[in-house]
Design a protein around this motif. Structure first.
Motif, PDB file in Angstrom:
ATOM      1  N   ASP A  58       0.961  -1.413  -0.054  1.00 16.65           N
ATOM      2  CA  ASP A  58       0.030   0.039   0.245  1.00 16.65           C
ATOM      3  C   ASP A  58       0.784   1.155  -0.211  1.00 16.65           C
ATOM      4  N   LYS A  59       0.759   1.965  -0.881  1.00 21.59           N
ATOM      5  CA  LYS A  59       1.717   3.120  -1.198  1.00 21.59           C
ATOM      6  C   LYS A  59       1.615   4.052   0.053  1.00 21.59           C
ATOM      7  N   ALA A  60       0.414   4.340   0.691  1.00 20.86           N
ATOM      8  CA  ALA A  60       0.452   5.264   1.680  1.00 20.86           C
ATOM      9  C   ALA A  60       0.972   4.730   3.024  1.00 20.86           C
ATOM     10  N   LYS A  61       0.693   3.301   3.394  1.00 24.33           N
ATOM     11  CA  LYS A  61       1.380   2.868   4.524  1.00 24.33           C
ATOM     12  C   LYS A  61       2.919   2.644   4.364  1.00 24.33           C
ATOM     13  N   ASP A  66       8.277   3.943   5.810  1.00 26.25           N
ATOM     14  CA  ASP A  66       9.536   4.324   5.233  1.00 26.25           C
ATOM     15  C   ASP A  66      10.152   5.621   6.110  1.00 26.25           C
ATOM     16  N   SER A  67       9.301   6.375   6.752  1.00 24.65           N
ATOM     17  CA  SER A  67       9.379   7.678   7.271  1.00 24.65           C
ATOM     18  C   SER A  67      10.036   7.369   8.598  1.00 24.65           C
ATOM     19  N   LEU A  68      10.072   6.308   9.159  1.00 26.17           N
ATOM     20  CA  LEU A  68      10.859   6.020  10.215  1.00 26.17           C
ATOM     21  C   LEU A  68      12.344   6.099  10.168  1.00 26.17           C
ATOM     22  N   GLY A  69      12.789   5.887   8.931  1.00 22.53           N
ATOM     23  CA  GLY A  69      14.161   6.217   8.620  1.00 22.53           C
ATOM     24  C   GLY A  69      14.976   5.023   8.420  1.00 22.53           C
ATOM     25  N   SER A  70      16.099   4.987   7.923  1.00 20.74           N
ATOM     26  CA  SER A  70      16.857   3.855   7.476  1.00 20.74           C
ATOM     27  C   SER A  70      17.670   3.226   8.826  1.00 20.74           C
ATOM     28  N   GLY A 115      -2.807   2.807  13.247  1.00 23.29           N
ATOM     29  CA  GLY A 115      -3.941   2.884  13.859  1.00 23.29           C
ATOM     30  C   GLY A 115      -5.258   3.851  13.206  1.00 23.29           C
ATOM     31  N   ASP A 116      -4.679   4.909  12.776  1.00 22.63           N
ATOM     32  CA  ASP A 116      -5.423   6.053  12.139  1.00 22.63           C
ATOM     33  C   ASP A 116      -5.924   5.690  10.829  1.00 22.63           C
ATOM     34  N   MET A 117      -5.227   4.527  10.346  1.00 22.53           N
ATOM     35  CA  MET A 117      -5.552   4.218   8.939  1.00 22.53           C
ATOM     36  C   MET A 117      -6.482   3.207   8.860  1.00 22.53           C
TER      37      MET A 117
END
Length: 347
Positions: A58-61, A66-70, A115-117
């Protein structure tokens, strides 16, 4: 809770394409599906695979993940993002029931991130008496704008497209006779067993369920090229017994006739002597067999108009154009060849 590396779970790189992620998921899902692999380890692995694909597919998920960082490492301690620390998916009043994301047993790590998705998930059967969670969640731990299934209010899931459009190829004879015609087509939809993911034996790994279907169609009097015929309730089946419609787009194709509205054209083959001397010819029309007189000296490509022998036109009929085609026989006797030589010398 522990951070979960979904890329590692599916065995793909972080820059993997959607196609690569889907391919990896299907291979692993087939290997560890409970119908194939009965071990307890396989069951847990299958849940992890589904959770990973739920996010990376899912693109949004995937973007949020990925925003958590590498810098995150598999198994490292993970703290939920701001605003989710007090979020709970359990109702402990009167029996402690919990929400089930898609029936896959998703982890707390997943719940804290998405949870909000929850609109992307599916409530498990029997969960919360038929509440619809697609309207969102507020940060205080409660649900906002929840619809009950029994309230009769339309949820977003009722916006699905259940209509089917197919081509209806008809011959001139079928149009002329105005009888009902049988139409057989294949109704295709996503597999209900694997929800279109393609890991089950019911769809052969394609994610698509196909079923042949036959309907009888009564042709209207004013039928024409490009007309759209609607068959109510013959489309796909949706939620709560809803049925879409089947639309048949008319295309008139005939190997014997060229069709122009209600007028038709048919080739009539004659020999060179018949073209020179004229002849009478029996031909088959939509209205039956008739005998026509072909005048002497007719040329190839010339048409003879036969009134009211075409397709229905209200209470009348269009015309039939008999298009002359002069055909040269392949095998001439020597006697005939000699006669043609003599004709050539005289002309």
């Amino acid at each position: 809770m522990k951070y979960k590396d979904y890329y590692e779970t599916l065995g793909v790189k972080r820059d993997a394409t959607e196609a690569e992620i889907k391919s990896a998921y299907r291979k692993l899902a087939r290997k560890y599906h409970p119908d194939v692999n009965k071990t307890k380890e396989a069951e847990e692995k299958f849940k992890d695979i589904n959770e990973a694909y739920e996010v990376l597919g899912d693109k949004a998920k995937r973007q949020r993940y990925d925003s958590l960082g590498s810098g995150w490492q598999g198994g490292a301690d993970y703290t939920p993002p701001p605003g989710f620390e007090n979020f709970s998916f359990n109702f402990n009043q009167g029996g402690a029931q919990s929400f089930d994301f898609g029936g896959s047993g998703f982890s707390d790590f997943f719940a804290s991130l998405f949870g909000d998705m929850m609109g992307g998930g599916r409530a498990s059967q029997g969960g919360f008496g038929g509440f619809d969670f697609s309207q969102g969640v507020n940060m205080g731990g409660g649900f906002s704008d929840i619809n009950r299934a029994s309230s009769g209010r339309t949820s977003s899931r009722n916006n699905e497209d259940l209509d089917i459009t197919k081509n209806l190829n008809l011959t001139a004879k079928e149009i002329f006779e105005r009888k009902s015609v049988s139409v057989t087509y294949t109704e295709m939809d996503k597999c209900g067993y694997c929800n279109g993911n393609g890991y089950c034996s019911h769809c052969g790994g394609t994610g698509i369920h196909s079923e042949p279907k036959t309907v009888n169609v009564k042709l209207p009097k004013d039928i024409h090229e490009g007309m759209k015929i609607r068959l109510k309730g013959e489309g796909k089946a949706g939620n709560r017994g809803r049925k879409g419609d089947l639309y048949l787009v008319v295309h008139i194709k005939d190997s014997e006739y060229d069709i122009d509205g209600v007028n038709v054209t048919k080739e009539i083959e004659i020999t060179p002597p018949e073209a020179v001397l004229g002849c009478n010819k029996d031909i088959i029309t939509l209205h039956g067999k008739i005998n026509i007189k072909i005048p002497a000296g007719v040329s190839s490509g010339q048409s003879l108009r036969l009134k009211k022998l075409g397709l229905p036109d209200g209470n009348s009929y269009g015309d039939l154009n008999a298009k002359i085609k002069i055909v040269i026989p392949k095998n001439y006797s020597q006697e005939i060849k000699d006669l043609y030589k003599k004709i050539q010398s005289l002309s």
